[in-house]
Design an enzyme around this catalytic site. Structure first.
Site, short mmCIF file in Angstrom:
data_model
loop_
_atom_site.label_atom_id
_atom_site.label_comp_id
_atom_site.label_asym_id
_atom_site.label_seq_id
_atom_site.Cartn_x
_atom_site.Cartn_y
_atom_site.Cartn_z
N ILE A 171 37.92 -9.29 -5.76
CA ILE A 171 37.39 -9.98 -6.95
C ILE A 171 37.10 -8.90 -7.98
CG2 ILE A 171 35.53 -11.43 -7.86
CD1 ILE A 171 35.14 -12.46 -4.95
N HIS A 172 37.78 -8.97 -9.10
CA HIS A 172 37.67 -7.92 -10.10
C HIS A 172 36.74 -8.35 -11.22
CE1 HIS A 172 39.04 -4.29 -12.04
NE2 HIS A 172 39.19 -4.95 -13.17
N PRO A 173 35.87 -7.52 -11.71
CA PRO A 173 35.63 -6.12 -11.34
C PRO A 173 34.35 -6.02 -10.51
CG PRO A 173 34.79 -6.51 -13.56
CD PRO A 173 35.13 -7.86 -12.97
#
Ligand code: NDP
Length: 409
Positions: A383-385
């Protein structure tokens, strides 16, 4: 099925005449909760009379005899004061007292090097106080030592002082009210001294077994630790008496672990389940300024158990987004995953140093408990960031010798 069981636990200590800190509000809510659940609550300090009966003494001296088919001991432990150090009890405080002080502790010496010492030193430094940690051997014994070094390195960079290889020998109060501490440097054998406003002992905990009269019930303890000997079912030497949590020998001193052990014991006593507590892969976090979360084996344990040639360690130094924005030094933000080398590379342990380590570790702990492999972690979409996504991106093995610094997205 109705089960008649007594719980000899922390709350019974409240009325026992011992000086205790003011009970926090949450404790009152918990008591109200158990009463609503039709659990009879006695505010008394209990000791065994025989193997089915305890005698409780209330604050006003009134005695109550309680008998039960099953008895669960969950009295926990209390911070330990060193007994061999002059002035330790008279002038020192523990982590039980630090939150009740009416005034700032000022310049503080924290003695010890584990969870309590490092967590307390971390927040005292954060409050701007001159804080020194005295370590006699190594920091965070039992934890991965590379991670422990990074924890203390970060603390030092934030201003916490460390006195390594030293042990205190006496504490005296000077006429100006300051505490003069004398210590021995264990390498040189030389004495040194310093003055502090507060000395905080974080030298471990002792189990609360002394006043339980366990001998009257025939419950065996380890004579060295004074902890109660238990088997995998939490049963003591007496088949209908159980001990859970810090009071039991060989259990991690962690509240959520004790709660789970207690729930499972209650279910077994009610015949609802035969599940026993699994003490392997218990996740934990040390809430130091840079948090350290871990689950499973340290690198040292994995190597000792499986041999270096069978262990693969993946690692990365990374920069949390919040550090980048604030231009904070992230030199110690580091993750390592300890795996078996043989495909699919079962994950043996995960070690995470960075913001919100507890949150990150809690999630991955489920996977590790379910037997996750390195291959499965690498197939997990990040899962960014977030910092947690760095775990799912651990590509560099220690064996490769490549630079593990994460340089970009
Ligand atoms: P620990 O038993 O974990 O560690 C005791 C520390 O004190 C060690 O560093 C030990 O050094 C040192 N020590 C012991 N005696 C002396 C002495 N005479 N002089 C100098 N140093 C000494 O105790 P803690 O009080 O830190 O923690 C108690 C328990 O509470 C832990 O087991 C932990 O599980 C739990 N806890 C958990 C937290 C969390 O989950 N975040 C937070 C706080 C506590 P050495 O290694 O040389 O023996």
């Amino acid at each position: 099925m109705e089960v008649q069981a007594s719980l000899v636990g922390r709350m019974s200590n409240q009325g026992g005449g011992e000086a205790l800190p003011k009970a926090p509000r949450t404790r009152h809510y918990r008591v109200a909760f158990i009463i609503r659940r039709k659990v009879k609550y006695f505010n008394i300090k209990a000791g065994f009379v025989n193997e089915h009966t305890v005698c409780g003494v209330a604050k006003d001296g009134k005695e109550t005899l309680l008998s039960a088919e099953h008895i669960v001991i969950a009295t926990g432990g209390r911070p330990r004061y060193p007994t061999h150090i002059e002035g330790a009890l008279e002038y020192g405080i523990t982590s039980d007292d630090i939150f009740w002080l009416k005034e700032s502790p000022g310049k503080t010496l924290v003695v010890g090097a584990s969870y309590v010492a490092l967590e307390c030193a971390g927040f005292l430094t954060g409050l701007g106080l001159d804080t020194t940690v005295m370590i006699r051997s190594i920091p965070l014994r039992g934890f991965d030592q590379q991670m422990s070094s990074l924890v203390t390195e970060y603390m030092a960079s934030q201003g916490t002082r460390f006195l390594r290889g030293c042990t205190p020998s006496r504490v005296r109060r000077r006429p100006d009210g300051q505490l003069q501490v004398t210590w021995e440097d264990l390498t040189s054998g030389k004495e040194d001294m310093g003055t502090f406003n507060t000395v905080l002992w974080a030298t471990g905990r002792i189990p609360e077994t002394r006043s339980l009269n366990l001998e009257k019930a025939g419950v065996n303890v380890n004579p060295n630790s004074q902890k109660i000997l238990v088997d995998a079912q939490e049963t003591t030497s007496i088949p209908h008496i159980y001990a859970i949590g810090d009071v039991a020998e060989g259990r991690p001193e962690l509240t959520p672990t004790a709660i789970m052990a207690g729930k499972l014991l209650a279910q077994r006593l009610c015949g609802q389940s035969s599940d026993v507590m699994d003490y392997d892969n218990v996740p934990t976090t040390v809430f130091t300024p840079l948090e350290y979360g871990c689950v499973g084996l340290s690198e040292e344990e994995a190597v000792a158990r499986h041999g270096e040639e069978h262990v693969e360690v993946y690692h990365a130094y990374y920069k949390p987004l919040e550090f980048t924005v604030a231009e904070r030094d992230a030199s110690q933000c580091y993750i390592k995953m300890v795996c078996l080398r043989k495909p699919p590379q079962l994950v043996l342990g995960l070690h995470f140093l960075g913001p919100n380590a507890g949150e990150v570790t809690q999630g991955f702990a489920l996977g590790i408990k379910c037997g996750a492999s390195y291959v499965q972690v690498m197939r997990t979409v990040g899962i960014h960031p977030t910092c947690a996504e760095e775990v799912a991106k651990l590509r560099i093995s220690k064996r490769s010798g490549l630079d593990p610094t994460v340089t970009g997205c």
